[in-house]
Motif scaffolding. Structure first.
Motif, mmCIF file in Angstrom:
data_model
loop_
_atom_site.group_PDB
_atom_site.id
_atom_site.type_symbol
_atom_site.label_atom_id
_atom_site.label_comp_id
_atom_site.label_asym_id
_atom_site.label_seq_id
_atom_site.Cartn_x
_atom_site.Cartn_y
_atom_site.Cartn_z
ATOM 1 N N THR A 80 -6.111 5.301 1.173
ATOM 2 C CA THR A 80 -7.321 4.537 1.007
ATOM 3 C C THR A 80 -8.325 5.323 1.382
ATOM 4 O O THR A 80 -8.415 6.446 2.095
ATOM 5 N N THR A 93 -7.938 -4.087 0.446
ATOM 6 C CA THR A 93 -6.258 -4.036 0.718
ATOM 7 C C THR A 93 -5.609 -4.484 -0.474
ATOM 8 O O THR A 93 -6.331 -5.000 -1.644
ATOM 9 N N ARG A 114 -9.358 -2.990 -4.750
ATOM 10 C CA ARG A 114 -10.794 -3.152 -3.910
ATOM 11 C C ARG A 114 -10.432 -3.934 -2.845
ATOM 12 O O ARG A 114 -9.977 -5.068 -2.600
ATOM 13 N N THR A 163 0.733 -1.102 0.054
ATOM 14 C CA THR A 163 -0.019 0.031 -0.047
ATOM 15 C C THR A 163 0.934 1.237 -0.185
ATOM 16 O O THR A 163 1.886 1.187 0.601
ATOM 17 N N THR A 202 -12.830 4.438 1.983
ATOM 18 C CA THR A 202 -14.020 3.576 2.189
ATOM 19 C C THR A 202 -15.404 4.062 1.898
ATOM 20 O O THR A 202 -15.691 5.259 2.323
ATOM 21 N N ALA A 243 -13.577 -0.648 0.627
ATOM 22 C CA ALA A 243 -12.519 0.124 0.635
ATOM 23 C C ALA A 243 -11.786 0.034 -0.733
ATOM 24 O O ALA A 243 -11.509 -0.896 -1.247
ATOM 25 N N TYR A 244 -11.121 1.147 -1.009
ATOM 26 C CA TYR A 244 -10.255 1.011 -2.197
ATOM 27 C C TYR A 244 -8.947 1.743 -1.727
ATOM 28 O O TYR A 244 -8.892 2.744 -1.002
ATOM 29 N N THR A 245 -7.753 0.794 -2.240
ATOM 30 C CA THR A 245 -6.311 1.140 -1.615
ATOM 31 C C THR A 245 -5.805 1.483 -3.010
ATOM 32 O O THR A 245 -5.703 0.486 -3.973
ATOM 33 N N THR A 267 -7.862 8.950 -8.284
ATOM 34 C CA THR A 267 -6.945 9.200 -7.383
ATOM 35 C C THR A 267 -5.933 9.955 -8.035
ATOM 36 O O THR A 267 -5.575 10.169 -9.260
ATOM 37 N N ILE A 271 -4.880 0.341 -8.499
ATOM 38 C CA ILE A 271 -5.998 0.297 -7.383
ATOM 39 C C ILE A 271 -6.566 -0.787 -7.032
ATOM 40 O O ILE A 271 -6.668 -1.844 -7.983
ATOM 41 N N GLN A 318 -1.912 10.191 -6.915
ATOM 42 C CA GLN A 318 -1.078 9.664 -6.269
ATOM 43 C C GLN A 318 0.329 10.424 -6.281
ATOM 44 O O GLN A 318 0.838 10.572 -7.526
#
Length: 257
Positions: free
Chosen positions: A151, A187, A185, A147, A153, A225-227, A167, A183, A169
């Motif tokens: 993140t 962790t 879905r 990660t 949610t 959650a999206y990480t 995102t 990305i 980043q």
């Protein structure tokens, strides 16, 4: 004013007449802060749900007659679901009302109803927006995804909804090898949304903001959650995400189907 039962000798006060006249233009409103079961007196009124948590409105039989209606509006952050108790509730839309969603409950008989959604819960509309930022330096030399620390949610209000992930980043300019970002879905041990989500590279000593976009279909009303994950392509260098002066951000938009 709630519906009254009149007989031949009934005399209305001025206040009652004003209330009746007012109800011609504005429905009587009853605000609920917890799950609620409809009663006969709700006919012709507006039920307004206002709760930060998920709630239900239960519909039972033998309370209403054919042609009766009432309006339901959810102004709370928690999803409100119109639920069939002993009555039948049908709809061509959704019985799960996101914040600011609503509609009319129409009874075709004492035990059968149809919920006519206003349309604010679907049709490509944005139902909710969740955002997060992260500004802590995170590094890796791994050739497997870890990660970046970025993140967020979201809990979809409808199982048919899609989630648009946007995102930005930040990649620190002191990275010493080309790196990849994508990305997940859940962790980074979850579902890799893959190249369709967008993958970017950072070359040595070059600062970048790596933008990723993906439209996901989680098909659930459970929290998602999206990480953002990162990895070092060769393992010989270091991938560096964020820094004290470089902030990453993620935005999740629920899109009604």
């Amino acid at each position: 004013m709630a519906i009254q039962t009149f007989v031949a000798s009934t005399v209305l006060t001025a206040a009652q007449m004003n209330a009746l006249q007012g109800n011609d233009y504005n429905q009587t409103v009853s605000t609920k802060t917890a799950s609620y079961t409809l009663v006969a007196a709700d006919k012709g009124t507006k039920i307004v749900m206002n709760s930060a948590s998920a709630t239900t409105i239960t519909v039972n039989t033998s309370l209403f007659n054919a042609g009766d209606t009432l309006t339901i509006l959810n102004i709370g952050a928690g999803v409100c679901t119109v639920t069939a108790g002993t009555a039948t509730v049908s709809t061509t839309g959704s019985l799960a009302l996101a914040q600011n969603g609503g509609g009319t409950l129409y009874f075709t008989s004492a035990g059968v109803s149809v919920f006519l959604a206003d349309g604010v819960t679907g049709g490509g509309k944005v139902l909710q927006v969740v955002g997060a930022t992260f500004a802590t330096l995170t590094t890796t030399t791994s050739t497997s995804y870890v990660t970046t620390g970025l993140t967020a949610t979201i809990t979809p209000s409808l199982a048919s909804s899609k989630v648009l992930i946007l995102t930005s980043q930040a990649v620190d300019g002191n990275a010493t090898d080309e790196s990849c970002f994508t990305i997940f879905r859940g962790t980074v041990a979850g579902t890799n949304l893959g190249a369709a989500a967008g993958m970017g590279g950072i070359f040595p000593s070059t600062f970048q903001t790596n933008s990723l976009i993906f439209l996901d279909s989680p098909s659930t009303t459970s929290a998602q959650a999206y990480t953002v994950g990162m990895k070092n392509l060769s393992g010989a260098g270091t991938t560096r995400a964020q820094s004290s002066s470089r902030t990453s951000s993620i935005t999740l938009l629920e899109i009604g189907a």
